[in-house]
Design a protein around this motif. Structure first.
Motif, mmCIF file in Angstrom:
data_model
loop_
_atom_site.group_PDB
_atom_site.id
_atom_site.type_symbol
_atom_site.label_atom_id
_atom_site.label_comp_id
_atom_site.label_asym_id
_atom_site.label_seq_id
_atom_site.Cartn_x
_atom_site.Cartn_y
_atom_site.Cartn_z
ATOM 1 N N GLN A 186 0.834 -1.262 0.073
ATOM 2 C CA GLN A 186 0.055 0.056 -0.135
ATOM 3 C C GLN A 186 0.806 1.257 -0.073
ATOM 4 O O GLN A 186 0.461 2.114 -0.773
ATOM 5 C CB GLN A 186 -0.882 -0.045 1.101
ATOM 6 C CG GLN A 186 -1.796 1.183 1.217
ATOM 7 C CD GLN A 186 -3.027 1.246 0.333
ATOM 8 O OE1 GLN A 186 -3.711 0.121 0.135
ATOM 9 N NE2 GLN A 186 -3.088 2.122 -0.463
ATOM 10 N N LEU A 189 2.478 2.097 -3.433
ATOM 11 C CA LEU A 189 1.649 2.499 -4.459
ATOM 12 C C LEU A 189 1.415 3.961 -3.977
ATOM 13 O O LEU A 189 1.435 4.805 -5.025
ATOM 14 C CB LEU A 189 0.302 1.736 -4.523
ATOM 15 C CG LEU A 189 -0.966 2.272 -5.496
ATOM 16 C CD1 LEU A 189 -0.151 1.993 -6.774
ATOM 17 C CD2 LEU A 189 -2.105 1.437 -5.314
ATOM 18 N N LYS A 193 2.468 7.306 -6.319
ATOM 19 C CA LYS A 193 1.253 8.343 -6.647
ATOM 20 C C LYS A 193 1.862 9.698 -6.154
ATOM 21 O O LYS A 193 1.774 10.830 -6.787
ATOM 22 C CB LYS A 193 0.195 7.958 -6.218
ATOM 23 C CG LYS A 193 -0.475 7.138 -7.108
ATOM 24 C CD LYS A 193 -2.029 6.599 -6.170
ATOM 25 C CE LYS A 193 -2.924 5.807 -7.272
ATOM 26 N NZ LYS A 193 -4.079 5.435 -6.623
ATOM 27 N N THR A 233 -1.479 4.094 -12.352
ATOM 28 C CA THR A 233 -2.324 2.836 -11.773
ATOM 29 C C THR A 233 -1.288 1.479 -12.188
ATOM 30 O O THR A 233 -0.121 1.744 -12.692
ATOM 31 C CB THR A 233 -3.419 2.585 -13.103
ATOM 32 O OG1 THR A 233 -2.675 2.484 -14.200
ATOM 33 C CG2 THR A 233 -4.324 3.793 -13.024
ATOM 34 N N THR A 234 -1.735 0.356 -11.816
ATOM 35 C CA THR A 234 -0.999 -0.855 -11.946
ATOM 36 C C THR A 234 -0.534 -0.934 -13.388
ATOM 37 O O THR A 234 0.523 -1.487 -13.817
ATOM 38 C CB THR A 234 -1.796 -2.128 -11.541
ATOM 39 O OG1 THR A 234 -2.303 -1.872 -10.353
ATOM 40 C CG2 THR A 234 -0.894 -3.287 -11.763
ATOM 41 N N PHE A 281 0.955 -4.305 -7.014
ATOM 42 C CA PHE A 281 0.084 -3.098 -6.787
ATOM 43 C C PHE A 281 -1.383 -3.342 -6.794
ATOM 44 O O PHE A 281 -2.198 -2.454 -6.476
ATOM 45 C CB PHE A 281 0.596 -2.027 -7.882
ATOM 46 C CG PHE A 281 2.037 -1.508 -7.778
ATOM 47 C CD1 PHE A 281 2.588 -0.912 -6.933
ATOM 48 C CD2 PHE A 281 2.710 -1.959 -8.937
ATOM 49 C CE1 PHE A 281 3.913 -0.404 -6.854
ATOM 50 C CE2 PHE A 281 4.276 -1.820 -9.014
ATOM 51 C CZ PHE A 281 4.910 -0.930 -7.756
ATOM 52 N N GLU A 285 -4.520 -1.589 -5.089
ATOM 53 C CA GLU A 285 -5.091 -0.607 -5.876
ATOM 54 C C GLU A 285 -6.702 -0.852 -5.895
ATOM 55 O O GLU A 285 -7.529 -0.106 -5.685
ATOM 56 C CB GLU A 285 -4.575 -0.247 -7.228
ATOM 57 C CG GLU A 285 -5.146 0.689 -8.118
ATOM 58 C CD GLU A 285 -4.841 0.474 -9.647
ATOM 59 O OE1 GLU A 285 -5.271 1.508 -10.342
ATOM 60 O OE2 GLU A 285 -4.269 -0.355 -10.005
ATOM 61 N N ASN A 286 -7.082 -2.221 -6.405
ATOM 62 C CA ASN A 286 -8.337 -2.529 -6.576
ATOM 63 C C ASN A 286 -8.260 -3.927 -6.454
ATOM 64 O O ASN A 286 -8.055 -4.558 -7.553
ATOM 65 C CB ASN A 286 -8.895 -2.201 -7.776
ATOM 66 C CG ASN A 286 -10.317 -2.210 -8.018
ATOM 67 O OD1 ASN A 286 -10.876 -3.410 -7.540
ATOM 68 N ND2 ASN A 286 -11.264 -1.317 -8.751
#
Length: 325
Positions: A186, A189, A193, A233-234, A281, A285-286
């Motif tokens: 986490q 990532l 960003k 994003t990934t 990631f 991310e999701n």
């Protein structure tokens, strides 16, 4: 009678005690270890497990009694000092704890765990020189994961944009299944960003950076900055990091050989880098999107997972580039 005699054998008793320890039954472990210690008074491993059992039971006074016996021995190893330090830390006896770590490091100057835990003691006191201990631990014992974890966390809370990402990724590969590993994903990532790509020119202000490795990192990464205009994003990180590795090996790999980047290049060459970045990631991310990806790329996912199970990631010696910050 022979069965009873066998059960009273110190080695058998120790094995039984270790089973209790694994089950978290420290009361029974202590009962058995005390009997084993009576039969083999000088057995260091039995005494260490007895000390640890008291510590895990949170009977710190008894644990300290045992730790003092261990630390008084001429053959006390690095783990004895580590355990002793942990007990003093639990008792909040900071001065004694520091003394144990310092003595331990004099005797065992290449013990990664001692640097890691001494640094944690200083960090708890808001003494930021803790990072110097973690860096020393990384330099002298690069295969130990704890110092990468602590140093990465430290750098995430500073203006640093390089070592937080590098040490964090090394740690995740070393402790991929631990809770700390999941939390570090986490932070990685977020680091890409909020820190690395937050400015359009990520190399701005790096002219005064004395660390050649960091400057090389920024040089290669800055050339990929335009890809960040699609958002981090990934998917975009996979593209950015693929191009970074190609650039790195074209310009800097000969000067700065680095296991993490060697590993990334290996994954690119074997067609697994996309799966690796999804694992690194995508999971944070999701998670729903990651689950979908594993189903739509089943073979890719299976190949990477199988590959991961066959390897242990360790940083070698001689690849430390943080001498000048």
């Amino acid at each position: 009678m022979s069965v009873i005699g066998q059960q009273d054998d110190p080695k058998t008793l120790h094995e039984n005690a270790k089973t209790f320890m694994r089950q978290g039954d420290f009361d029974n472990a202590i009962i058995v270890l005390n009997r084993a210690a009576q039969l083999d008074k000088n057995n260091m491993d039995i005494l260490k497990d007895l000390t640890m059992s008291y510590y895990y039971k949170r009977d710190y006074e008894k644990a300290l009694e045992q730790a003092k016996i261990l630390l008084a021995r001429e053959d006390a190893d690095a783990m004895c000092y580590q355990v002793g330090g942990n007990i003093y830390k639990a008792l909040e006896e900071v001065k004694e704890c520091e003394k144990v770590y310092k003595t331990g490091l004099k005797k065992f100057p290449v013990s990664g765990p001692l640097y890691s835990e001494y640094g944690e003691l200083l960090w708890a006191k808001k003494d930021f020189s803790a990072v110097d201990l973690w860096e020393k631990g990384i330099r002298v014992d690069p295969a130990y994961s704890g110092n990468y974890y602590n140093a990465a966390l430290f750098y995430f809370y500073t203006k640093d944009k390089v070592w937080s990402l590098i040490y964090g990724e090394i740690f995740v590969n070393m402790e991929s299944l631990s809770q700390r590993g999941a939390a570090m994903k986490q932070l990685l990532l977020q680091g890409y960003k909020e820190k690395l790509f937050s400015d359009a020119n990520i190399a701005a202000g790096q002219e005064k950076n004395k660390n050649e490795f960091s400057r090389a990192f920024f040089d290669c990464m800055n050339k990929q900055s335009s890809l960040a205009s699609r958002g981090i994003t990934t998917e975009t990180l996979t593209m950015i990091r693929t191009r970074f590795i190609l650039e790195w090996f074209d310009k800097y790999a000969a000067k700065f050989p680095y296991k993490l980047f060697d590993y990334q290049r290996q994954l690119i060459q074997e067609g697994m880098f996309n799966a690796y970045n999804e694992w690194l990631f995508g999971t944070v991310e999701n998670l729903a999107a990651y689950d979908t990806w594993t189903k739509t790329h089943e073979e890719e996912y299976k190949n990477f997972t199988a590959f991961q199970k066959t390897r242990v990631f360790k940083m070698p010696g001689g690849q430390y580039y943080q001498d000048s910050k």
